[in-house]
Design an enzyme around this catalytic site. Structure first.
Site, PDB file in Angstrom:
ATOM      1  N   LYS A  11       7.690  -3.977   5.223  1.00 30.51           N
ATOM      2  CA  LYS A  11       8.340  -3.867   6.531  1.00 30.51           C
ATOM      3  C   LYS A  11       9.794  -4.342   6.476  1.00 30.51           C
ATOM      4  O   LYS A  11      10.664  -3.794   7.174  1.00 30.51           O
ATOM      5  CB  LYS A  11       7.552  -4.656   7.572  1.00 30.51           C
ATOM      6  CG  LYS A  11       6.157  -4.105   7.841  1.00 30.51           C
ATOM      7  CD  LYS A  11       6.184  -2.674   8.361  1.00 30.51           C
ATOM      8  CE  LYS A  11       4.809  -2.205   8.814  1.00 30.51           C
ATOM      9  NZ  LYS A  11       4.819  -0.822   9.333  1.00 30.51           N
ATOM     10  N   ALA A  51       7.169  -7.490   2.654  1.00 30.33           N
ATOM     11  CA  ALA A  51       8.117  -6.799   1.783  1.00 30.33           C
ATOM     12  C   ALA A  51       8.296  -5.351   2.212  1.00 30.33           C
ATOM     13  O   ALA A  51       9.418  -4.830   2.256  1.00 30.33           O
ATOM     14  CB  ALA A  51       7.636  -6.861   0.333  1.00 30.33           C
ATOM     15  N   TYR A  56       2.958  -6.856   2.862  1.00 27.43           N
ATOM     16  CA  TYR A  56       3.271  -6.250   4.151  1.00 27.43           C
ATOM     17  C   TYR A  56       4.678  -6.626   4.611  1.00 27.43           C
ATOM     18  O   TYR A  56       5.440  -5.784   5.097  1.00 27.43           O
ATOM     19  CB  TYR A  56       2.227  -6.695   5.171  1.00 27.43           C
ATOM     20  CG  TYR A  56       2.222  -5.924   6.466  1.00 27.43           C
ATOM     21  CD1 TYR A  56       1.763  -4.615   6.524  1.00 27.43           C
ATOM     22  CD2 TYR A  56       2.642  -6.520   7.655  1.00 27.43           C
ATOM     23  CE1 TYR A  56       1.729  -3.910   7.715  1.00 27.43           C
ATOM     24  CE2 TYR A  56       2.616  -5.829   8.853  1.00 27.43           C
ATOM     25  CZ  TYR A  56       2.158  -4.522   8.879  1.00 27.43           C
ATOM     26  OH  TYR A  56       2.134  -3.835  10.070  1.00 27.43           O
ATOM     27  N   GLY A 112       0.401   8.700  10.671  1.00 23.06           N
ATOM     28  CA  GLY A 112      -0.644   7.758  11.074  1.00 23.06           C
ATOM     29  C   GLY A 112      -0.924   7.864  12.559  1.00 23.06           C
ATOM     30  O   GLY A 112      -1.097   6.862  13.247  1.00 23.06           O
ATOM     31  N   SER A 161       7.854  -4.555  11.772  1.00 18.58           N
ATOM     32  CA  SER A 161       6.904  -5.578  12.210  1.00 18.58           C
ATOM     33  C   SER A 161       7.611  -6.923  12.258  1.00 18.58           C
ATOM     34  O   SER A 161       8.603  -7.137  11.551  1.00 18.58           O
ATOM     35  CB  SER A 161       5.729  -5.657  11.225  1.00 18.58           C
ATOM     36  OG  SER A 161       4.951  -6.815  11.446  1.00 18.58           O
ATOM     37  N   ARG A 170      -4.834   6.993  15.382  1.00 16.79           N
ATOM     38  CA  ARG A 170      -5.414   5.833  16.071  1.00 16.79           C
ATOM     39  C   ARG A 170      -4.317   4.858  16.472  1.00 16.79           C
ATOM     40  O   ARG A 170      -3.168   4.971  16.073  1.00 16.79           O
ATOM     41  CB  ARG A 170      -6.418   5.105  15.163  1.00 16.79           C
ATOM     42  CG  ARG A 170      -7.657   5.903  14.832  1.00 16.79           C
ATOM     43  CD  ARG A 170      -8.589   5.120  13.925  1.00 16.79           C
ATOM     44  NE  ARG A 170      -7.985   4.853  12.613  1.00 16.79           N
ATOM     45  CZ  ARG A 170      -8.480   4.011  11.708  1.00 16.79           C
ATOM     46  NH1 ARG A 170      -9.585   3.347  11.978  1.00 16.79           N
ATOM     47  NH2 ARG A 170      -7.890   3.839  10.557  1.00 16.79           N
TER      48      ARG A 170
END
Length: 239
Positions: free
Chosen positions: A154, A152, A150, A8, A137, A11
């Protein structure tokens, strides 16, 4: 030549990490799924000190083949640093969350970690050096409403980080997670920044470059005794 893979990497935080690692002398492999134009911009920003490697981290076969192809073209080299940064958000309360939104978020973030990291481990173990840095996160630490998927994903990354760190430490391979709070990227566009800043003791969103500096330290020889750690970078939002 030292190689680092940033998933990823086209960006946001991924781009900032690629730029920072290039400054430290790494040849950066910029992974992306579909946005080739942005990936090429990242490559330009590191003055061509890298290469593009498109594949979908959630697709195990595609990932394995891409990494095999890279290795066959670099027979005397190996990827010594991997930053598992690829991830998406599809926020919704669980009661209204489509099943696809649940699975897609976990497939990219959590299964993506497995799909990318497992094929790279043998070479790291052979060379007795490696740095695995996983982007977690604050959502994975405390959970956030509307982000059950999200959180779960992270949270799973954090647990996997701690487990893998113990498996490979004797081979001089460190495994750590970085847990950002609100970082000013396209991923946080649309959020009410003015309201959210009031929750943050530092009274601002973080910058991608600040996360990148932390990742660069964890990738460095100076961080050789840090493993299995989850380091928050959130302005005091959650401690």
């Amino acid at each position: 030549m030292k190689y680092a893979l940033v998933t990823g990497g086209s960006r946001g935080i991924g781009r900032a990490i690629a730029i920072r690692l290039a400054k430290d002398g790494y040849r950066v492999i910029i992974n992306y799924t579909s946005n080739q134009a942005e990936a090429e911009k990242t490559l330009e920003m590191i003055d061509g000190q890298g290469e593009l490697l498109p594949f979908d981290v959630s697709n195990a076969q595609q990932t394995e083949q891409a990494l095999k192809n890279w290795q066959s073209q670099h027979s005397d080299e190996y990827i010594e640093v991997v930053v598992n940064n690829a991830g998406i958000r599809r926020d919704n309360v669980l009661a209204l969350m489509p099943a696809d939104d649940w699975h897609r978020v976990l497939d990219i973030t959590l299964s993506g970690f497995f799909n990318v990291t497992q094929p790279l481990l043998p070479a790291m173990q052979l060379h007795k050096f490696g740095r695995i840095i996983n982007m977690a996160s604050v959502s994975g630490l405390k959970g956030l409403p509307g982000q059950a998927n999200y959180s779960a994903a992270k949270g799973g990354i954090i647990a996997a980080t701690k487990a893998l760190a113990q498996e490979v430490a004797r081979r001089n391979i460190t495994v750590n997670a970085v847990a950002p709070g609100f970082i000013k990227t396209d991923m946080t566009e649309g959020l009410d920044e003015a309201a959210l800043k009031k929750m943050i003791p530092a009274n601002r969103f973080g910058k991608p470059e600040e996360v990148a500096d932390l990742v660069a330290f964890l990738a460095s020889p100076n961080a050789g005794y840090i493993t299995g750690s989850v380091i928050s970078i959130n302005g005091g939002l959650y401690t």
